[in-house]
Design a protein around this motif. Sequence first.
Motif, PDB file in Angstrom:
ATOM      1  N   THR A 150       0.499   1.863   9.151  1.00  0.00           N
ATOM      2  CA  THR A 150       0.145   2.704   8.187  1.00  0.00           C
ATOM      3  C   THR A 150       0.560   2.239   6.658  1.00  0.00           C
ATOM      4  OG1 THR A 150      -0.617   4.852   7.462  1.00  0.00           O
ATOM      5  CG2 THR A 150       1.842   4.491   7.889  1.00  0.00           C
ATOM      6  N   ASN A 151      -0.334   2.567   5.651  1.00  0.00           N
ATOM      7  CA  ASN A 151      -0.070   2.510   4.130  1.00  0.00           C
ATOM      8  C   ASN A 151      -0.166   3.795   3.916  1.00  0.00           C
ATOM      9  OD1 ASN A 151       0.386   1.892   1.485  1.00  0.00           O
ATOM     10  ND2 ASN A 151      -1.320   0.496   1.269  1.00  0.00           N
ATOM     11  N   GLN A 152       0.866   4.555   3.340  1.00  0.00           N
ATOM     12  CA  GLN A 152       1.054   5.841   3.161  1.00  0.00           C
ATOM     13  C   GLN A 152       0.715   5.819   1.584  1.00  0.00           C
ATOM     14  OE1 GLN A 152       4.006   9.471   2.767  1.00  0.00           O
ATOM     15  NE2 GLN A 152       3.816   8.814   4.761  1.00  0.00           N
ATOM     16  N   ILE A 153      -0.371   6.495   1.040  1.00  0.00           N
ATOM     17  CA  ILE A 153      -0.883   6.155  -0.464  1.00  0.00           C
ATOM     18  C   ILE A 153      -1.241   7.597  -0.781  1.00  0.00           C
ATOM     19  CG2 ILE A 153      -1.398   3.925  -0.151  1.00  0.00           C
ATOM     20  CD1 ILE A 153      -4.314   4.834   0.055  1.00  0.00           C
ATOM     21  N   GLU A 154      -1.117   7.831  -2.203  1.00  0.00           N
ATOM     22  CA  GLU A 154      -1.515   8.886  -3.130  1.00  0.00           C
ATOM     23  C   GLU A 154      -3.191   8.661  -2.835  1.00  0.00           C
ATOM     24  OE1 GLU A 154      -2.121  11.386  -7.562  1.00  0.00           O
ATOM     25  OE2 GLU A 154      -0.753   9.449  -7.217  1.00  0.00           O
ATOM     26  N   LEU A 155      -3.693   9.994  -2.549  1.00  0.00           N
ATOM     27  CA  LEU A 155      -5.344   9.996  -2.002  1.00  0.00           C
ATOM     28  C   LEU A 155      -5.538  11.332  -2.297  1.00  0.00           C
ATOM     29  CD1 LEU A 155      -6.797   7.726   0.386  1.00  0.00           C
ATOM     30  CD2 LEU A 155      -7.714  10.011   0.177  1.00  0.00           C
ATOM     31  N   SER A 156      -6.657  11.598  -3.038  1.00  0.00           N
ATOM     32  CA  SER A 156      -7.223  12.924  -3.122  1.00  0.00           C
ATOM     33  C   SER A 156      -8.604  12.944  -3.538  1.00  0.00           C
ATOM     34  CB  SER A 156      -6.296  13.981  -4.077  1.00  0.00           C
ATOM     35  OG  SER A 156      -6.862  13.352  -5.593  1.00  0.00           O
ATOM     36  N   PRO A 157      -9.346  13.980  -3.718  1.00  0.00           N
ATOM     37  CA  PRO A 157     -10.714  14.036  -3.975  1.00  0.00           C
ATOM     38  C   PRO A 157     -10.855  13.336  -5.503  1.00  0.00           C
ATOM     39  CG  PRO A 157     -10.321  16.015  -2.996  1.00  0.00           C
ATOM     40  CD  PRO A 157      -9.097  15.210  -3.074  1.00  0.00           C
ATOM     41  N   TYR A 158      -9.651  13.503  -6.270  1.00  0.00           N
ATOM     42  CA  TYR A 158      -9.803  13.027  -7.542  1.00  0.00           C
ATOM     43  C   TYR A 158      -9.263  11.448  -7.789  1.00  0.00           C
ATOM     44  CZ  TYR A 158     -10.173  17.878  -9.308  1.00  0.00           C
ATOM     45  OH  TYR A 158     -10.698  19.180  -9.608  1.00  0.00           O
ATOM     46  N   LEU A 159      -8.736  11.007  -6.641  1.00  0.00           N
ATOM     47  CA  LEU A 159      -8.191   9.433  -6.363  1.00  0.00           C
ATOM     48  C   LEU A 159      -8.426   9.343  -5.183  1.00  0.00           C
ATOM     49  CD1 LEU A 159      -6.302   7.443  -7.821  1.00  0.00           C
ATOM     50  CD2 LEU A 159      -4.513   8.217  -6.490  1.00  0.00           C
ATOM     51  N   GLN A 160      -9.980   8.548  -4.981  1.00  0.00           N
ATOM     52  CA  GLN A 160     -10.333   8.314  -3.557  1.00  0.00           C
ATOM     53  C   GLN A 160      -9.963   6.737  -3.109  1.00  0.00           C
ATOM     54  OE1 GLN A 160     -14.314   9.961  -3.149  1.00  0.00           O
ATOM     55  NE2 GLN A 160     -13.738  11.666  -4.369  1.00  0.00           N
ATOM     56  N   ASN A 161      -9.485   6.133  -4.005  1.00  0.00           N
ATOM     57  CA  ASN A 161      -8.877   4.803  -3.505  1.00  0.00           C
ATOM     58  C   ASN A 161      -9.572   4.078  -2.649  1.00  0.00           C
ATOM     59  OD1 ASN A 161      -6.344   3.333  -4.150  1.00  0.00           O
ATOM     60  ND2 ASN A 161      -5.454   5.372  -3.535  1.00  0.00           N
ATOM     61  N   ARG A 162     -11.028   3.838  -2.866  1.00  0.00           N
ATOM     62  CA  ARG A 162     -12.069   3.337  -1.977  1.00  0.00           C
ATOM     63  C   ARG A 162     -11.587   1.897  -1.656  1.00  0.00           C
ATOM     64  NH1 ARG A 162     -15.666   6.136  -5.127  1.00  0.00           N
ATOM     65  NH2 ARG A 162     -15.993   8.452  -4.337  1.00  0.00           N
ATOM     66  N   LYS A 163     -11.385   0.917  -2.512  1.00  0.00           N
ATOM     67  CA  LYS A 163     -11.243  -0.372  -2.302  1.00  0.00           C
ATOM     68  C   LYS A 163     -10.088  -0.742  -1.299  1.00  0.00           C
ATOM     69  CE  LYS A 163     -10.700  -4.554  -5.267  1.00  0.00           C
ATOM     70  NZ  LYS A 163     -10.426  -5.388  -6.387  1.00  0.00           N
ATOM     71  N   LEU A 164      -9.116  -0.049  -1.573  1.00  0.00           N
ATOM     72  CA  LEU A 164      -7.756  -0.236  -0.780  1.00  0.00           C
ATOM     73  C   LEU A 164      -7.866   0.292   0.574  1.00  0.00           C
ATOM     74  CD1 LEU A 164      -4.984  -0.897  -0.374  1.00  0.00           C
ATOM     75  CD2 LEU A 164      -4.160   1.394  -1.553  1.00  0.00           C
ATOM     76  N   THR A 165      -8.585   1.680   0.725  1.00  0.00           N
ATOM     77  CA  THR A 165      -8.778   2.048   1.979  1.00  0.00           C
ATOM     78  C   THR A 165      -9.898   1.421   3.061  1.00  0.00           C
ATOM     79  OG1 THR A 165     -10.595   3.674   1.062  1.00  0.00           O
ATOM     80  CG2 THR A 165      -7.999   4.567   1.261  1.00  0.00           C
ATOM     81  N   ALA A 166     -10.901   0.759   2.214  1.00  0.00           N
ATOM     82  CA  ALA A 166     -11.494  -0.217   2.792  1.00  0.00           C
ATOM     83  C   ALA A 166     -10.800  -1.475   3.495  1.00  0.00           C
ATOM     84  CB  ALA A 166     -12.695  -0.774   2.015  1.00  0.00           C
ATOM     85  N   PHE A 167      -9.911  -2.154   2.648  1.00  0.00           N
ATOM     86  CA  PHE A 167      -9.105  -3.040   3.118  1.00  0.00           C
ATOM     87  C   PHE A 167      -8.301  -2.885   4.221  1.00  0.00           C
ATOM     88  CE2 PHE A 167      -5.094  -5.239   2.756  1.00  0.00           C
ATOM     89  CZ  PHE A 167      -5.744  -6.614   2.943  1.00  0.00           C
ATOM     90  N   LEU A 168      -7.708  -1.695   4.116  1.00  0.00           N
ATOM     91  CA  LEU A 168      -6.730  -1.219   5.237  1.00  0.00           C
ATOM     92  C   LEU A 168      -7.307  -1.140   6.534  1.00  0.00           C
ATOM     93  CD1 LEU A 168      -4.586   1.442   3.126  1.00  0.00           C
ATOM     94  CD2 LEU A 168      -4.091  -1.045   3.947  1.00  0.00           C
ATOM     95  N   ALA A 169      -8.871  -0.581   6.363  1.00  0.00           N
ATOM     96  CA  ALA A 169      -9.527  -0.350   7.752  1.00  0.00           C
ATOM     97  C   ALA A 169      -9.845  -1.829   8.256  1.00  0.00           C
ATOM     98  CB  ALA A 169     -10.904   0.356   7.254  1.00  0.00           C
ATOM     99  N   GLU A 170     -10.342  -2.668   7.309  1.00  0.00           N
ATOM    100  CA  GLU A 170     -10.734  -4.149   7.904  1.00  0.00           C
ATOM    101  C   GLU A 170      -9.216  -4.646   8.557  1.00  0.00           C
ATOM    102  OE1 GLU A 170     -11.478  -6.140   4.089  1.00  0.00           O
ATOM    103  OE2 GLU A 170     -13.312  -5.229   3.727  1.00  0.00           O
ATOM    104  N   GLN A 171      -8.234  -4.286   8.077  1.00  0.00           N
ATOM    105  CA  GLN A 171      -6.854  -4.961   8.637  1.00  0.00           C
ATOM    106  C   GLN A 171      -6.262  -4.096   9.906  1.00  0.00           C
ATOM    107  OE1 GLN A 171      -5.722  -7.744   7.627  1.00  0.00           O
ATOM    108  NE2 GLN A 171      -7.561  -7.781   6.109  1.00  0.00           N
ATOM    109  N   GLY A 172      -7.336  -3.008  10.071  1.00  0.00           N
ATOM    110  CA  GLY A 172      -6.886  -2.232  11.360  1.00  0.00           C
ATOM    111  C   GLY A 172      -5.418  -1.313  10.968  1.00  0.00           C
ATOM    112  N   ILE A 173      -5.248  -1.025   9.577  1.00  0.00           N
ATOM    113  CA  ILE A 173      -3.903  -0.411   9.178  1.00  0.00           C
ATOM    114  C   ILE A 173      -4.500   0.963   8.983  1.00  0.00           C
ATOM    115  CG2 ILE A 173      -2.139   0.086   7.508  1.00  0.00           C
ATOM    116  CD1 ILE A 173      -2.309  -3.020   7.065  1.00  0.00           C
ATOM    117  N   ALA A 174      -3.733   2.132   9.314  1.00  0.00           N
ATOM    118  CA  ALA A 174      -4.359   3.386   9.084  1.00  0.00           C
ATOM    119  C   ALA A 174      -3.724   3.828   7.548  1.00  0.00           C
ATOM    120  CB  ALA A 174      -3.478   4.533  10.028  1.00  0.00           C
TER     121      ALA A 174
END
Length: 267
Positions: A150-174
């Motif tokens: 996993t990559n544990q990151i700050e994430l909320s409705p106000y900080l949705q981090n879409r670019k990073l979370t999409a990359f993590l999903a591609e890599q199979g990282i939660a």
Amino acid sequence: MSIPSFGLGTFRLTGQAVIDSVSAALELGYRAIDTAQIYKNEAEVGQAIAASGVPRDKLFITTKIWVDNYAADKLIPSLRESLTKLRTEHVDLLLIHWPAPGNGVELPEYMQALAEAKRQGLTRQIGISNFNIELTRQAIAVVGQGEIATNQIELSPYLQNRKLTAFLAEQGIATTSYMTLAYGKVLKDPLLAQIAAKHKATVAQVALAWALQLGYAVIPSSTKRENLASNLLAQSLRLDAEDMARIATLERDGREVSPDGLAPAWD
């Protein structure tokens, strides 16, 4: 997901407050507990777990290595100290807490030490926290594809981090979302309040359900038993496509935590 989707965070909780929070959470059915060396509460977390009577093999314990302990000759000894405090022979997940560029210890050194901790059986899985895309790529290059849980990151409705979370999903990282309620700021949001009223839910439940439905793990914390119980109910709340689309509009790059010297250049 190789990690539990719902757990208890213990950031900023110390002394009797963290003992009470962990004890209540375990009584309510939480089985994943997240702590860190810098929280200065591992011993209290271990005390509460030991007193709970919950078998160790039913628990998922996460801790994080602090920047002072990144050097190859310090990481594993510091982890052994953490294990003593937590009263366990291993943790289930061990994270590098911040990338800390310029800290004096380069990424390959601490990622290799992290992998060695896993090889020695001191942790079942390894991961990272607060890493951007480029540093995640570098970490993968050191420990190998599929090794970072996993990559544990700050994430909320106000900080949705879409670019990073999409990359993590591609890599199979939660993705593990921390501060999903943005220090409580989202609890006052009128749009989220409308969605909560529609579902006869709390705003906190809506924010947590939003993250869960996007496939993220969440680790909310509370010192109040009623909030701990209420947060758990987010797992059974189902938001519809319109709800999710409306929450997507709340993105405002609302980052709450970015300490100098520890944080990377954010994506």
